[in-house]
Design a protein around this motif. Structure first.
Motif, PDB file in Angstrom:
ATOM      1  N   ARG A   6       0.797  -1.100   0.031  1.00 40.59           N
ATOM      2  CA  ARG A   6       0.142   0.038  -0.157  1.00 40.59           C
ATOM      3  C   ARG A   6       1.007   1.260  -0.202  1.00 40.59           C
ATOM      4  N   LEU A   7       0.308   2.288  -0.724  1.00 42.40           N
ATOM      5  CA  LEU A   7       1.343   3.523  -0.640  1.00 42.40           C
ATOM      6  C   LEU A   7       1.632   3.966   0.571  1.00 42.40           C
ATOM      7  N   ASP A   8       0.685   4.396   1.376  1.00 37.91           N
ATOM      8  CA  ASP A   8       0.983   4.803   2.771  1.00 37.91           C
ATOM      9  C   ASP A   8       1.813   4.001   3.536  1.00 37.91           C
ATOM     10  N   GLY A   9       1.919   2.687   3.375  1.00 40.35           N
ATOM     11  CA  GLY A   9       3.179   1.718   4.149  1.00 40.35           C
ATOM     12  C   GLY A   9       4.119   1.886   3.565  1.00 40.35           C
ATOM     13  N   LEU A  10       4.231   2.084   2.041  1.00 39.34           N
ATOM     14  CA  LEU A  10       5.639   2.335   1.517  1.00 39.34           C
ATOM     15  C   LEU A  10       6.251   3.444   2.003  1.00 39.34           C
ATOM     16  N   VAL A  11       5.384   4.638   1.964  1.00 44.27           N
ATOM     17  CA  VAL A  11       6.156   6.005   2.401  1.00 44.27           C
ATOM     18  C   VAL A  11       6.420   5.814   3.684  1.00 44.27           C
ATOM     19  N   ASP A  12       5.851   5.203   4.706  1.00 42.56           N
ATOM     20  CA  ASP A  12       6.100   5.004   6.003  1.00 42.56           C
ATOM     21  C   ASP A  12       7.360   4.483   6.228  1.00 42.56           C
ATOM     22  N   ARG A  13       7.371   3.237   5.426  1.00 39.49           N
ATOM     23  CA  ARG A  13       8.771   2.299   5.651  1.00 39.49           C
ATOM     24  C   ARG A  13       9.888   3.138   5.078  1.00 39.49           C
ATOM     25  N   ILE A 175      29.613   1.627 -18.233  1.00 42.95           N
ATOM     26  CA  ILE A 175      28.079   1.785 -17.923  1.00 42.95           C
ATOM     27  C   ILE A 175      27.940   1.553 -16.506  1.00 42.95           C
ATOM     28  N   PRO A 176      27.106   2.502 -15.550  1.00 38.44           N
ATOM     29  CA  PRO A 176      26.816   2.431 -14.349  1.00 38.44           C
ATOM     30  C   PRO A 176      26.129   1.298 -14.018  1.00 38.44           C
ATOM     31  N   VAL A 177      26.384   0.715 -12.722  1.00 34.45           N
ATOM     32  CA  VAL A 177      25.490  -0.255 -12.245  1.00 34.45           C
ATOM     33  C   VAL A 177      24.937   0.260 -10.982  1.00 34.45           C
ATOM     34  N   VAL A 178      23.489  -0.424 -10.901  1.00 37.22           N
ATOM     35  CA  VAL A 178      22.892   0.012  -9.601  1.00 37.22           C
ATOM     36  C   VAL A 178      22.353  -1.189  -9.186  1.00 37.22           C
ATOM     37  N   ALA A 179      22.335  -1.044  -7.633  1.00 38.26           N
ATOM     38  CA  ALA A 179      21.492  -2.183  -6.996  1.00 38.26           C
ATOM     39  C   ALA A 179      20.134  -2.103  -6.923  1.00 38.26           C
ATOM     40  N   SER A 180      19.362  -3.277  -7.445  1.00 43.46           N
ATOM     41  CA  SER A 180      17.901  -2.897  -7.770  1.00 43.46           C
ATOM     42  C   SER A 180      17.201  -4.242  -6.799  1.00 43.46           C
ATOM     43  N   ASN A 181      16.013  -4.384  -6.874  1.00 48.21           N
ATOM     44  CA  ASN A 181      15.085  -5.380  -6.063  1.00 48.21           C
ATOM     45  C   ASN A 181      13.854  -5.362  -6.731  1.00 48.21           C
ATOM     46  N   LEU A 186       6.629  -5.523   1.885  1.00 45.06           N
ATOM     47  CA  LEU A 186       7.628  -4.918   2.821  1.00 45.06           C
ATOM     48  C   LEU A 186       8.345  -5.520   3.938  1.00 45.06           C
ATOM     49  N   GLU A 187       7.722  -6.501   4.267  1.00 43.62           N
ATOM     50  CA  GLU A 187       7.977  -7.566   5.315  1.00 43.62           C
ATOM     51  C   GLU A 187       8.128  -9.099   4.700  1.00 43.62           C
ATOM     52  N   ALA A 188       9.161  -9.818   5.388  1.00 39.04           N
ATOM     53  CA  ALA A 188       9.373 -11.016   4.971  1.00 39.04           C
ATOM     54  C   ALA A 188       7.975 -11.965   5.213  1.00 39.04           C
ATOM     55  N   ASP A 189       7.369 -11.714   6.296  1.00 32.01           N
ATOM     56  CA  ASP A 189       6.087 -12.114   6.776  1.00 32.01           C
ATOM     57  C   ASP A 189       5.117 -12.018   5.674  1.00 32.01           C
ATOM     58  N   ASP A 190       4.929 -11.020   4.940  1.00 28.45           N
ATOM     59  CA  ASP A 190       3.986 -10.905   3.908  1.00 28.45           C
ATOM     60  C   ASP A 190       4.324 -11.824   2.888  1.00 28.45           C
ATOM     61  N   PHE A 191       5.070 -12.609   2.684  1.00 26.90           N
ATOM     62  CA  PHE A 191       5.396 -13.552   1.237  1.00 26.90           C
ATOM     63  C   PHE A 191       4.165 -14.355   0.844  1.00 26.90           C
ATOM     64  N   ASP A 192       3.642 -14.829   2.015  1.00 23.19           N
ATOM     65  CA  ASP A 192       2.556 -15.757   1.879  1.00 23.19           C
ATOM     66  C   ASP A 192       1.312 -14.991   1.509  1.00 23.19           C
ATOM     67  N   ALA A 193       1.159 -13.904   2.037  1.00 23.80           N
ATOM     68  CA  ALA A 193      -0.187 -12.914   1.499  1.00 23.80           C
ATOM     69  C   ALA A 193       0.139 -12.621   0.049  1.00 23.80           C
TER      70      ALA A 193
END
Length: 199
Positions: A6-13, A175-181, A186-193
């Protein structure tokens, strides 16, 4: 399309982690841009607009290219590409942009991130080194110093091979490299959801 964030959760994190900026890259669209921009600015974060584009080559094979807006001209260029995709780029799996459309557009206001799923990555993982080099040269011609190679460590197949090759290309072609993901929750526990959401 495939995130439970959720956007608000992303911003808070991001605020919690002390990040100065954050980007959202919807797939072939800018769905959340207005709400995201307002929330990020209100929290003191620099919002970065962008999209993960499906790029279709002349043979019909698709790859992914992430474009981030560096200024208003970049936003307009990305908007034109996305509009063209939704008007003329329909495919069985959604929409995409024809790779030739990149030649038609002024891309000076955009940064490009080419990762494992890019045309470079596809050529490399298909054992077509010459084609991978040709793709690097083409993207460098289009984006110049705004082309970046995106490295990830998400334990996906062939990731290590692409990362090693990208570092080699970076040295050869400056060429520059960037770390990405591939952030989908947001949390590992959210994987199942998230898995349930995708299913």
């Amino acid at each position: 399309v495939d995130s439970t964030i959720r956007l608000d959760g992303l911003v808070d994190r991001c605020v919690e982690l002390g990040l100065p900026a954050v980007a959202i890259t919807d797939r072939n669209n800018l769905f959340a841009l207005v709400k995201f921009y307002k929330l990020a600015e209100a929290a003191g974060l620099k919002p970065i607009a962008g999209a993960d584009l499906t790029v279709v080559d002349p043979e019909g094979a698709s790859s992914q290219l992430t474009l981030l807006c560096r200024d208003h001209d970049g936003y307009l260029a990305l908007s034109r590409l996305l509009t063209r995709a939704w008007m003329h780029g329909h495919r069985q799996d959604g929409v995409g942009i024809d790779s030739a459309w990149l030649d038609d557009e002024n891309l000076a206001g955009l940064f490009a991130l080419a990762g494992r799923d890019s045309s470079i990555g596809a050529a490399l993982l298909g054992g077509r080194d010459e084609h991978a080099r040709a793709e690097v040269e083409r993207l460098q011609r289009l984006f110049g110093h705004r082309l970046n190679l995106a490295l990830t460590r998400t334990q996906r197949p062939h990731e290590d091979a692409f990362n090693a090759y990208a570092l080699h290309l970076s040295g050869q072609h400056s060429i520059p490299v960037v770390a990405s993901n591939d952030v989908r929750f947001l949390e590992a526990d959210d994987f199942d959801a998230h898995e349930a959401r995708v299913c």
